[in-house]
Design a protein around this motif. Structure first.
Motif, short mmCIF file in Angstrom:
data_model
loop_
_atom_site.label_atom_id
_atom_site.label_comp_id
_atom_site.label_asym_id
_atom_site.label_seq_id
_atom_site.Cartn_x
_atom_site.Cartn_y
_atom_site.Cartn_z
N HIS A 176 -7.14 -7.52 -3.00
CA HIS A 176 -7.29 -6.10 -3.28
C HIS A 176 -7.87 -5.97 -4.67
N GLU A 191 -11.34 -4.17 -0.68
CA GLU A 191 -10.70 -5.36 -0.15
C GLU A 191 -11.73 -6.44 0.15
N ASP A 200 0.82 -1.20 0.00
CA ASP A 200 0.00 0.00 0.00
C ASP A 200 0.86 1.26 0.00
#
Length: 173
Positions: A125, A130, A25
């Protein structure tokens, strides 16, 4: 514990760039010019360090030029290489409702009514958000959106996630 932050998908062009599928991320922090990444070849356990010369976005992936990789053949030889970090190197998360994927994987899952569902196999993802991929005791896969409305409780201490799925989401019959 080692975590994968990216994977080389293929060579791009003829000058040594590689296409990297991002699995972090923080791609801007992990894949910045001058950063050194630990890479493991797709076949075997050999590892080496790679220094990023340049990086740019391309179609939801990154195009990365690595120091010393100057042509298509050298780039293509890296296909499947995984970029790794140690979980101890990750910064702590200050938000109570945010988690690293590896913290959720392996946790038991049950409904708020106490029905055992299974274990989190992985966090997916997707463009829609998610999803928790849950493996049931009989080996089936159930997907649950990882949103507060469906996942009201996550307890890392207890190793447990409680879900409140709407009727029909799990079809446990």
């Amino acid at each position: 514990m080692e975590l994968v932050v990216g994977r080389i998908v293929k060579a791009h062009g003829i000058t040594g760039e590689v296409v990297v599928e991002v699995r972090t991320d923080d791609p801007g922090g992990r894949f910045a010019k001058g950063k050194v990444l630990r890479g493991r070849a797709s076949r075997g356990k050999s590892e080496r360090e790679y220094t990023i010369d340049s990086v740019r976005e391309h179609g939801g992936r990154l195009l990365v030029r690595l120091a010393g990789v100057t042509d298509r053949d050298a780039a293509d030889a890296l296909r499947g290489t995984l970029f790794l970090v140690e979980s101890d190197d990750l910064p702590p998360i200050s938000e109570p409702d945010e988690f690293y994927d590896h913290q959720l994987e392996g946790l038991a899952v049950r409904t708020v009514a106490g029905v055992e569902i299974g274990t989190v196999a992985e966090v997916l993802h997707t463009a829609a958000g998610e999803l928790l991929s849950i493996t049931t005791p009989d080996g089936a896969e159930k997907l649950v959106p990882f949103v507060t409305a469906f996942v009201p409780t996550v307890s890392l201490t207890d190793g447990l996630i409680e879900i409140d799925p709407p009727e029909g989401l799990l079809d446990l019959d």
